[in-house]
Enzyme design. Sequence first.
Site, PDB file in Angstrom:
ATOM      1  CB  ALA A 193      -0.987   0.284   1.447  1.00 23.99           C
ATOM      2  CB  SER A 226       2.200  -0.422   5.907  1.00 21.85           C
ATOM      3  OG  SER A 226       3.784  -0.740   6.120  1.00 21.85           O
ATOM      4  CG  ASP A 227       6.139   2.622   0.631  1.00 22.87           C
ATOM      5  OD1 ASP A 227       7.354   2.341   1.140  1.00 22.87           O
ATOM      6  OD2 ASP A 227       5.789   3.112  -0.354  1.00 22.87           O
ATOM      7  CD1 TRP A 228      10.479   0.617   5.176  1.00 20.72           C
ATOM      8  CD2 TRP A 228       9.554  -0.748   3.916  1.00 20.72           C
ATOM      9  NE1 TRP A 228      11.487  -1.042   4.859  1.00 20.72           N
ATOM     10  CE2 TRP A 228      10.676  -1.335   4.658  1.00 20.72           C
ATOM     11  CE3 TRP A 228       8.186  -0.581   3.080  1.00 20.72           C
ATOM     12  CZ2 TRP A 228      10.520  -2.925   3.807  1.00 20.72           C
ATOM     13  CZ3 TRP A 228       8.126  -2.082   3.289  1.00 20.72           C
ATOM     14  CH2 TRP A 228       9.045  -3.566   3.365  1.00 20.72           C
TER      15      TRP A 228
END
Length: 786
Positions: A193, A226-228
């Site tokens: 995401a 998630s993206d970081w």
Amino acid sequence: MTDLESRIDKAIEALDLPAKVRLLTGSALFALHPEPAIGLAGLVVSDGPTGVRGSEFVDGEITCLLPNATLLAQHWDPEVTREAGALLADEAANQHIHVVLGPTINLHRTPLGGRLFEAYSEDPLLTGKLAVAYVQGLQGKGISATPKHYLANESETDRFTVDSVVDERTLREVYLLPFEMAVAEANPWSLMASYNSINGTTATEHAPLIVELLKGEWGYDGLVMSDWFATRSAAASTNGGLDLVMPGPQGPWGEQLVAAVRAGEVEESTVDEHLRRLLRLADRVGAFGEEREWPEGLPAPDSPERREQLKRLAAGGMTVLKNENSALPLREGEKVALIGRHALEPVAQGGGSARVRPPHVVSMAEALDASVVDGVEVRTGETAPLPGMLRDPETGAPGIRVITRDQDGVVVDSRHRESAEIFAGDLGRFDNAASLELIAEVTRTERLRVGLRGPGAWQFTAPGVHDDVVLGAGDGPGGGVLNPPAWTVDIDLEEGARISATTPGETGMRVLGLVARRAPKPPAEVISDAVRAAREADAAVVVVGLTAEQETEGVDKTTLALPGEQDALVSAVAAVAKRTLVVVNAATPVLMPWLEDVDAVLWAGLPGQEAGAAVAAALTGEVEPAGRLVTTFPARDGDGPAWSTTPVDGKLPYAEGIAVGYRGWNEEPLFWFGHGLGYTKWQYGEAGLSVGERVESARVEVTNTGERHGREVVQVYLRPEGEPVRLIGWAGVELAPGESALVDVPCDERVQRLWDNGSWRPLPLGGEVLIARGLGDVRAKIRVGA
């Protein structure tokens, strides 16, 4: 119930709530927690998509650097991205990596997008088909792919806060289509995401997109991470369908999520469902139950096998944009002047988290038999030095020495680093140091630009120089990591001269490094040298391009103009050379005010570790540069259906709707989507269609009427009545001179449908079908429907 689902049930039942929640946040920057009690090994993930960097952000394992995504896409061949995926799976296996974070399947909405070099195309169908093959190539060898970034993340400006405002039809028909195709045809085991919001809801909390559409309507059974640092809530993101928070070990879940469950804000069954998907991923990559055996004896990144493979992948995707009077390929035995900074220091990859550490980067100066002249300065910022510029003062080995000291100035650690930069702030060896010193010797005697990179307070020393420097972090998440600031000075140095930069230890992640490269000369002097060499040669090859300052994560471009005085360099050479051949070392469109003055233009992309060898193969005709453009090239800044990447009041409207890219062009661009000349000529014969409720296929006879073997890409477009034109299919064919073939092109029904009031219906059958070599070279038009 399958045996796997039964094992997962038992594993979930064996854990209490805190233990379950712990597994749903990473254990480190690129790792997940193990849980021996249930037979779960720790998973390791790595950034992609053009190399497997490993768990170290910098100075990690040496690994293959592939051509960038647009260059691979310019083959218009899913078998190429399948091959790339399989190669990356081998690279991941070499490092015991379970999950590769790629492919990037956002679209080229505006040419200003800083991260477009990681994404395939402006067209959703082309992007989707290439992504499917890439995922299959990776997962066919037991390594998870991770298509990203879900969703509407086509630019970098304010990417953590921007709200992409996109109508439902456009989402369904354009931006969701590559993800839909990947899920339906390749079933990626994980998916990422994005940072941004979509129509007011942040991507990591977007239940309509994740729970209802992705996992519900599409039946996706994989994991959504998630993206970081993208996750901002506990209950909202958990209920919104996010399965895994990255990175760790800190994050917004943990104790907050345990408390949310106990307060009734999140059902424990929701946590169980997220854990189920994590364990399913772990099983698929061989980390749940019986652990996988990693293969041995795989080709090394610098092996002859890999070098030849990567050269072929790069050269074959390069695109001949112009070739007057068969100026290319180069003639055997002619005198060539090779001009430009990119010829000496090719840009092999973009900036940001996708960077990897290749075994080498071959320059064009090394690979091409030519007299070489440096070009004008192309950078305003700094990157890590080229290999061989610095050496460890203690061992003499290429690289630098890093010395850490405690509060009393006592040396705690002193070690060699092969690259000239380090990563601090990830629970690693540099985190608790009171000070860090980076020290090296220069390896050449000349005027050099030396200095340091990274946020913080610094003391820099070199012969005759002692400066105190303070650099702030860049804007946005990862500002001190993705685009570290730099400070430099130009001085005359002798080989063996020592440079040193010392900074206090501090919290937070930082990329820190030394700078060393040849100092730039005044543009007038450089251009004068280039003109002199061009005048004396049979052909002048001028290499220009962008750098990782323009093509990078975290920053969008503001113009398509080449940086520095590169346009002036090309024009000056073209005014005196017998033949001027321009090689553009860039992944995304640039302006070409000199186009009419030059004889040929080769679009080289970001060619990866074999850059110079691949360009030489394309220029000489060893490999046909048979690529076709995957995005439309504007003739001027501001042209096209979408331009600005700057939000207004936090919102970025996708006002062009479904008319993205070539679909929305009303004026003549510099080069159309699909354009590419190759090294031979093609004749099209009579064309026909197979039509039912939609266009099912097209067919046309093509003949190679040139003098060289070549590859043609037959492109089929539909221009429906009252709707934008769209690609509906394509097929490639390779033919010898004089050879003909009947090419059959299957046409995809998913771009011949309309999202209307909450459901799909077929587009009315009407309009015309275009059979083309690119939208600027249509060879047949056939009416369909009433």
